[in-house]
Design a protein around this motif. Structure first.
Motif, mmCIF file in Angstrom:
data_model
loop_
_atom_site.group_PDB
_atom_site.id
_atom_site.type_symbol
_atom_site.label_atom_id
_atom_site.label_comp_id
_atom_site.label_asym_id
_atom_site.label_seq_id
_atom_site.Cartn_x
_atom_site.Cartn_y
_atom_site.Cartn_z
ATOM 1 N N GLU A 176 8.984 28.809 52.608
ATOM 2 C CA GLU A 176 9.967 29.203 51.495
ATOM 3 C C GLU A 176 8.816 29.887 50.845
ATOM 4 O OE1 GLU A 176 11.488 25.119 50.601
ATOM 5 O OE2 GLU A 176 12.762 24.768 52.025
ATOM 6 N N ASP A 177 7.728 29.916 50.157
ATOM 7 C CA ASP A 177 6.687 29.417 49.435
ATOM 8 C C ASP A 177 6.448 31.158 49.772
ATOM 9 O OD1 ASP A 177 5.264 29.075 47.011
ATOM 10 O OD2 ASP A 177 3.647 29.803 48.054
ATOM 11 N N LEU A 178 6.172 31.178 51.048
ATOM 12 C CA LEU A 178 5.698 32.685 50.989
ATOM 13 C C LEU A 178 6.737 34.055 51.285
ATOM 14 C CD1 LEU A 178 3.761 31.999 53.559
ATOM 15 C CD2 LEU A 178 2.896 32.797 51.829
ATOM 16 N N ALA A 179 7.938 32.923 50.695
ATOM 17 C CA ALA A 179 9.393 34.161 51.398
ATOM 18 C C ALA A 179 9.053 35.283 50.640
ATOM 19 C CB ALA A 179 10.574 33.696 50.868
ATOM 20 N N PRO A 180 9.031 36.564 51.462
ATOM 21 C CA PRO A 180 8.849 37.839 50.694
ATOM 22 C C PRO A 180 10.235 37.955 49.391
ATOM 23 C CG PRO A 180 9.220 38.132 53.100
ATOM 24 C CD PRO A 180 10.013 36.853 52.375
ATOM 25 N N VAL A 181 9.097 38.831 48.358
ATOM 26 C CA VAL A 181 9.997 39.224 47.648
ATOM 27 C C VAL A 181 9.592 41.013 47.079
ATOM 28 C CG1 VAL A 181 8.751 36.941 45.958
ATOM 29 C CG2 VAL A 181 7.370 38.579 45.720
#
Length: 279
Positions: A176-181
């Protein structure tokens, strides 16, 4: 370099003392492989002498994402795809780590993890190490666990159900923290689980920490399993008076032998009586 197939066999050796000796280095490029220390130098700390350490290109791997030097020999290794994982050890400690594409599954096995989950696949080693540092900074997950702590925990009962659930929960938080932005961040989030062979068996059975000093004298055991640098063994001994039917296994931290000299042979262990861990 000589290799010994441990699992399912007998390991007997005589340890020649506590002094550590340089373990050499790894070479990349046109002639990859292990390079022994040319002078067989003794070392007081670490595992390499100054000369071998200075010639070891792998020392730059952990700083490449911060503008560190990358040699032509090392570049193909660094620029191949890499994986980011969350690993859990028998003491319920988690770590975040990386594995090159060619070392994806072997890396977890040699780490001594009991279960793990891959959380991302990056285009290269620079990107994956940025992600590794991000996970450490934002989620407070360490990047290293001492070998002695991994081995000590395996001598205690292991709640495999709890460890599996905790690993899955933490891995979800990391994803969840690494979800691409951005549209092309150079990595993608993945979901792949891994566990060591015989993982569920760790919840049962009597295991004791090996009470002998591996740096001196004779030792001999039959190796039932290997978890990283830790071996689960049955003792070969003729002096302790234990029953041949004794089902107790011993946990041996073979990392203690790194850089030390031994002589292989048909040796047995001479161990004191010890008490099984109950809690």
């Amino acid at each position: 370099m000589r290799t010994v197939d441990l699992r399912g066999g007998h390991l007997g050796f005589f340890a020649l003392g506590a002094q550590r000796w340089c373990t050499g280095r790894v070479a990349f490029g046109p002639a990859p492989g292990y390079v022994p220390c040319p002078e067989q130098r003794p070392v007081d700390s670490g595992s390499q002498c100054e000369e071998c350490e200075s010639k070891d290109p792998f020392r730059f791997v952990h700083t490449v994402h911060r503008g560190g030097f990358v040699s032509k020999d090392l570049e193909p290794h660094v620029m191949q795809p890499h994986w980011l994982y969350i690993a859990t050890f028998a003491n319920a400690v988690h770590k975040v780590g990386t594995a090159a594409d060619t070392r994806k599954w072997g890396r977890l096995a040699e780490q001594g993890a009991v279960c793990a989950e891959y959380v991302a696949r990056a285009e290269n080693g620079k990107i994956v190490r940025v992600l590794e540092d991000r996970v450490t900074e934002r989620l407070q997950i360490r990047q290293a666990v001492r070998s002695s702590a991994k081995a000590a925990a395996l001598a205690l009962p292991v709640d495999t159900a709890r460890l599996g659930a905790a690993t899955a929960s933490l891995a979800t938080a990391v994803r969840e923290d690494l979800a691409p932005v951005s549209e092309d961040p150079g990595y993608r989030v993945v979901t792949e689980a891994w566990e060591v062979a015989g993982f569920r068996d760790l919840a049962s059975g009597n295991r004791l920490a090996y009470p002998g000093d591996l740096t001196s004298g004779p030792h001999g055991f039959s190796v039932n399993a290997c978890i990283g640098q830790t071996a689960i063994v049955e003792i070969t001994t003729s002096t302790t008076g234990r029953d041949a039917d004794d089902e107790t296994s011993y946990v041996v931290d073979l990392h203690a032998l790194k850089g030390r000299r031994i002589k292989f042979g048909d040796y047995t262990s001479d161990l004191p009586a010890v008490q099984t861990a109950l809690f």
